[in-house]
Design a protein around this motif. Structure first.
Motif, PDB file in Angstrom:
ATOM      1  N   ASN A 190      10.039 -25.445 -10.887  1.00 43.23           N
ATOM      2  CA  ASN A 190      10.708 -26.746 -10.733  1.00 43.23           C
ATOM      3  C   ASN A 190       9.723 -27.832 -10.303  1.00 43.23           C
ATOM      4  N   SER A 191       8.572 -27.824 -10.930  1.00 44.90           N
ATOM      5  CA  SER A 191       7.546 -28.822 -10.660  1.00 44.90           C
ATOM      6  C   SER A 191       7.383 -29.681 -11.916  1.00 44.90           C
ATOM      7  N   ASP A 192       6.267 -30.374 -12.057  1.00 47.09           N
ATOM      8  CA  ASP A 192       5.994 -31.101 -13.287  1.00 47.09           C
ATOM      9  C   ASP A 192       4.510 -31.020 -13.611  1.00 47.09           C
ATOM     10  N   VAL A 193       4.187 -31.136 -14.887  1.00 44.34           N
ATOM     11  CA  VAL A 193       2.826 -30.930 -15.366  1.00 44.34           C
ATOM     12  C   VAL A 193       1.859 -31.918 -14.735  1.00 44.34           C
ATOM     13  N   ALA A 194       2.258 -33.177 -14.653  1.00 45.43           N
ATOM     14  CA  ALA A 194       1.349 -34.196 -14.109  1.00 45.43           C
ATOM     15  C   ALA A 194       0.977 -33.904 -12.662  1.00 45.43           C
TER      16      ALA A 194
END
Length: 670
Positions: A190-194
C-alpha cells in the motif's frame, strides 16, 4: 524476451531482470556500475533520532517465530504476519513475517537496529550469517565475508532499517526477490512507486534481486506474537494427513512414530542410567538390600531437581511419581544450582504459598512488568514481598539472578528472600520496595499518583545506585556487569533510599591482560545501551557507566531516556534520545551561565536546587556517556563525585534555615 544476469556482490548474489535484449548490451558496457549495486544503510543526520521500523522476513520451515525473536532481539508482540491477501508464499514451507525493531541514527550517521547472532557450529562464516540466517538484512563494518567464528560465539550485528519522513509513518526493509517490481511492491505494501524511488534514491524502474530496499508504509496488520508468546508451529498443514516441507509431504504417521520412538529411547536411557547407578553402588556395598533401587531412583530425582521437588506444578503434583517429575520440562537440575548456593541458600517456598500470597496473582497486585516477567505484591509468612513471576522458559535469567543475589549482599542492592518453581512458571521472591521504581517518581509522577523527588533526594538516589553498582563491579569475589541499568530497575524503599534490582541479564566480567573483554549477546533496554556494546557486543563495567549516565540525565530533567518529541507522523509521535538534548544544552552552558541547561531542568523543582550542584551532576552524566569508554569514569570515581555533590547540596539546603518545604528532603523523599 527476458534475460537474467547474476553477479556477485557483498554480502550476497544479486540478479537483475532484463526485459529487452539491448539492455543486456548496456549492462555489459556499464558493468562497473552494476557490480556496485548492493545493500547499503540509509544515511541520517539527526544523531538523536529513534523510530519504529519494520523488517519483512521469510520464515524458513526449519525455524519458529521464537527463532526470529532471537535473531532480531525482539519480544513476541513485535512480530506480525503479513496478511494472506497481500502475500502468498510460493513455497508453502515459508511464512512472511513483519518484525518491528527500534531503529536509530548511529554515530556513523547511518540508520541501524542492533542485535547479535549466536553461532551454532564451528567455522560459521560471516557471509552465511548475513545471507542464510538474516536473508541479507544484517550488516557490519567489522567483518569480511569469509571471516569464521567458533561455535556459541555471539556476533554483534546491525540490521538495515530506516526512519521515515512526515509523508509516511514507517519504513519497511524488504529484500527484493526475482519477481519483484516497483509497481508490485507498491501494491503489496500500500505504498507508491514514486515514494519508493525517492527513499531509495532510484531514478528508474530497475531493482536488484537480493538487495534491501526501504518501502514507505503507514500500517502493519496480522498479529502473530502476543503477551502469551508466539506459536512455535509455523509450518502450515496441508489438507489431509501430512505436513508440507521443502521436499513435499511428510505422512502424519511418520511424525507421530518418530516422536513416540524418541520418547521411548529417552525413557530407556534414564532406566539404564538409574540401573547402572544401582549396580555400581551394590558393588561398593552401600545399598544393603533390594529396596535400594527405589531409594536410588528417588535420590536421582532429587539429584536432578534438588529441593525444587517441593514446589513443582499444582497441588496434585505431590502425589506424582518420581518418573512423572523426572520428565517435567520446567524443573531445574541440581547440578545447575551447585554453584548458585555455595554461599547461602534462600528460602524455598511452595507453589501454594506463592499462589495465596498474591491472591491468585490478581491484577490489583501487579507492581510492574518487564521483558522477562511480571512482579506482584504479596504477603509471605507475615512479610510484604515482591514476587517476580517468569515463564518456565526463562531458566537462564532465573539462574542468573539466583547466582548473583545468593552471593551478593549490599544495602543498595535488592535482597533476594527465596524462590519457587511450578510447571509453567519460575518465581523469585524479593524484599518489597514501598516507594516502587525511580521512574515512577520522575516521569509524570503526579499523574501516576507519586510525589516528585526534590533535588537532594535525587542526588541521594544517584549516590545509592552508584554504590550498589560499584559493589558488583569492584568489591565482590566475582565481578559482575548488570547490563540493564535504568531508572525502572532502581527501586526506592520506605525512606526513599535506592536499591539496584533485576539481575536477570547480569554477566561475569572476565578480567584479561588488556582489561575487560567479554563478548556477549546484545541485551538490555534501548536508550541505555553503550555504543561499543551495540557495535561490538563488548559488555564491560563501562557499559553500565554509560547507562548510569542516562539515569543521571533523567534525574536532572525528569524526562525519559527515549521521549516523545514535537515531530509527529500521522499515527504516532517521533521519539528522541535524551543524550543529544542534554549534550547540546551543556555545550552552550558554563559554570557561571547555565541558562541553556536550566531550560530543560525538571520543572517540578520550581527552581529549588543549587545551581553549581546541578551543573556538576549534568557534567558528570556527560562524562559517563562519552563515546569512548576509556574516557568514562569508573563507578568508584562516580561515587566520590556524587558524595561531594550531595555534601554541597546538603549545605545549600541548610542555608534555607529550614524554611523551605525541601528541607531534609533526602530523608523524606519529597
Amino acid at each position: 524476451m527476458k534475460y537474467s544476469f547474476s553477479y556477485c556482490v557483498q554480502p550476497r548474489w544479486t540478479t537483475l531482470s532484463i526485459q529487452q535484449p539491448f539492455f543486456f548490451v548496456l549492462l555489459l558496457l556499464s558493468s562497473p556500475w552494476v557490480w556496485a549495486q548492493q545493500s547499503n544503510p540509509l544515511p541520517c543526520s539527526d544523531l538523536g533520532r529513534i523510530c519504529t521500523a519494520y523488517i519483512q522476513y521469510l520464515l524458513p520451515s526449519s525455524s519458529s517465530v521464537e527463532d526470529v525473536q532471537n535473531l532480531f532481539n525482539v519480544k513476541p508482540d513485535a512480530i506480525t504476519a503479513e496478511s494472506s491477501s497481500a502475500y502468498t508464499a510460493k513455497a508453502p514451507y515459508k511464512q512472511s513475517l513483519i518484525v518491528k525493531v527500534q531503529c536509530s541514527c548511529s554515530p556513523e550517521k547511518k540508520y541501524f537496529a542492533y542485535t547479535s547472532y549466536d553461532t551454532t557450529a564451528n567455522g560459521t562464516t560471516f557471509d552465511s550469517i548475513v545471507n542464510n540466517a538474516y536473508e541479507g538484512f544484517a550488516w557490519s563494518d567489522h567483518y569480511n565475508a569469509t571471516q569464521t567464528f567458533p561455535q556459541n560465539t555471539p556476533v554483534p550485528l546491525s540490521i538495515l532499517c530506516g526512519c521515515s519522513n512526515v509523508d509516511w509513518n514507517y519504513l519497511l526493509s524488504h529484500v527484493v526477490t526475482q519477481d519483484d517490481t516497483l509497481l508490485l511492491l507498491a501494491q503489496r505494501f500500500n505504498s507508491d512507486v514514486a515514494s519508493i524511488q525517492a527513499v531509495n534514491n532510484v531514478k528508474n524502474d530497475l531493482i536488484y534481486t537480493g538487495v534491501v530496499y526501504f518501502i514507505p508504509i503507514n500500517s502493519v496488520d496480522g498479529q502473530v506474537g502476543g503477551p502469551s508468546g508466539p506459536s512455535t508451529n509455523n509450518t502450515p498443514p496441508s489438507k489431509g494427513t501430512s505436513f508440507q516441507g521443502p521436499h513435499g509431504g511428510v505422512p502424519m504417521k511418520i511424525i507421530v512414530g518418530s516422536v513416540v520412538g524418541a520418547l521411548l529411547i529417552m525413557v530407556v536411557l534414564v532406566v539404564v542410567y538409574v540401573r547402572s547407578k544401582v549396580l555400581a553402588n551394590q558393588q561398593k556395598g552401600s545399598l544393603g538390600d533390594k529396596k535400594s533401587l527405589s531409594k536410588v531412583q528417588n535420590n536421582y530425582t532429587n539429584f536432578i531437581f534438588g529441593s525444587f521437588s517441593s514446589c513443582i506444578g499444582d497441588k496434585s503434583n505431590h502425589e506424582r511419581t518420581s518418573m512423572d517429575i523426572l520428565i517435567r520440562p520446567s524443573s531445574l537440575r541440581k547440578d545447575l544450582m551447585n554453584n548458585v548456593f555455595d554461599v547461602e541458600k534462600p528460602v524455598v517456598f511452595t507453589y501454594e504459598e506463592v499462589y495465596e500470597a498474591t491472591d491468585n496473582f490478581k491484577e490489583e497486585r501487579l507492581l510492574g512488568q518487564g521483558g522477562y516477567g511480571s512482579v506482584f505484591l504479596g504477603v509471605l509468612r507475615d512479610q510484604e514481598v515482591a514476587i517476580k513471576r517468569m515463564k518456565a522458559t526463562s531458566t537462564k535469567e532465573f539462574l542468573a539472578e539466583l547466582n548473583i543475589l545468593c552471593k551478593v549482599h549490599h544495602t543498595n542492592l535488592v535482597e533476594l528472600i527465596g524462590y519457587c518453581t511450578s510447571e509453567d512458571y519460575l518465581f523469585l521472591v524479593y524484599e518489597y520496595a514501598e516507594n516502587r521504581a525511580l521512574s515512577d517518581h520522575l516521569h509524570d509522577p503526579v499523574a501516576k499518583g507519586f510525589t516528585p523527588l526534590t533535588w537532594n533526594a535525587r542526588v541521594q538516589v544517584a549516590l545509592d545506585s552508584a554504590r550498589g553498582l560499584e559493589y558488583i563491579h569492584d568489591h565482590t569475589k566475582e565481578h559482575y556487569v548488570h547490563r540493564d541499568v535504568k531508572s525502572n530497575n532502581i527501586l526506592l524503599d520506605s525512606n526513599f533510599r535506592a536499591k539496584v534490582a533485576d539481575f536477570g541479564l547480569a554477566k561475569l566480567v572476565e578480567k584479561t591482560v588488556d582489561g575487560e573483554l567479554p563478548a556477549t549477546r546484545v541485551v538490555g533496554t534501548f536508550g541505555y545501551l553503550a555504543p561499543e556494546y551495540l557495535r561490538g557486543g563488548q559488555a564491560t563495567s563501562k557499559s553500565d557507566v554509560y547507562a548510569f549516565g542516562v539515569v543521571l540525565f533523567e534525574l536532572v530533567t525528569g524526562r525519559e531516556a527515549i521521549s516523545k518529541s514535537k515531530v509527529m507522523t500521522y499515527s504516532a509521535p517521533e521519539r528522541r534520545s535524551i543524550i543529544p538534548i542534554m549534550l547540546a544544552a551543556l555545550k552552550d552552558s558554563t559554570p557561571s551561565d547555565i541558562n541553556p541547561l536550566q531550560n530543560i531542568v525538571d520543572p517540578s523543582f520550581e527552581a529549588m536546587y543549587p545551581v553549581d550542584s546541578l551543573y556538576k551532576m549534568a557534567t558528570l552524566a556527560k562524562q559517563c556517556v562519552e563515546e569512548d569508554p576509556l574516557l568514562r569514569p569508573d563507578m568508584k570515581q562516580i561515587v566520590f563525585t556524587l558524595s561531594q555533590i550531595l555534601f554541597s547540596s546538603i549545605e545549600w539546603e541548610a542555608t534555607l534555615a529550614g524554611t523551605s518545604q525541601v528541607f531534609s528532603g533526602i530523608f523524606q523523599g519529597r
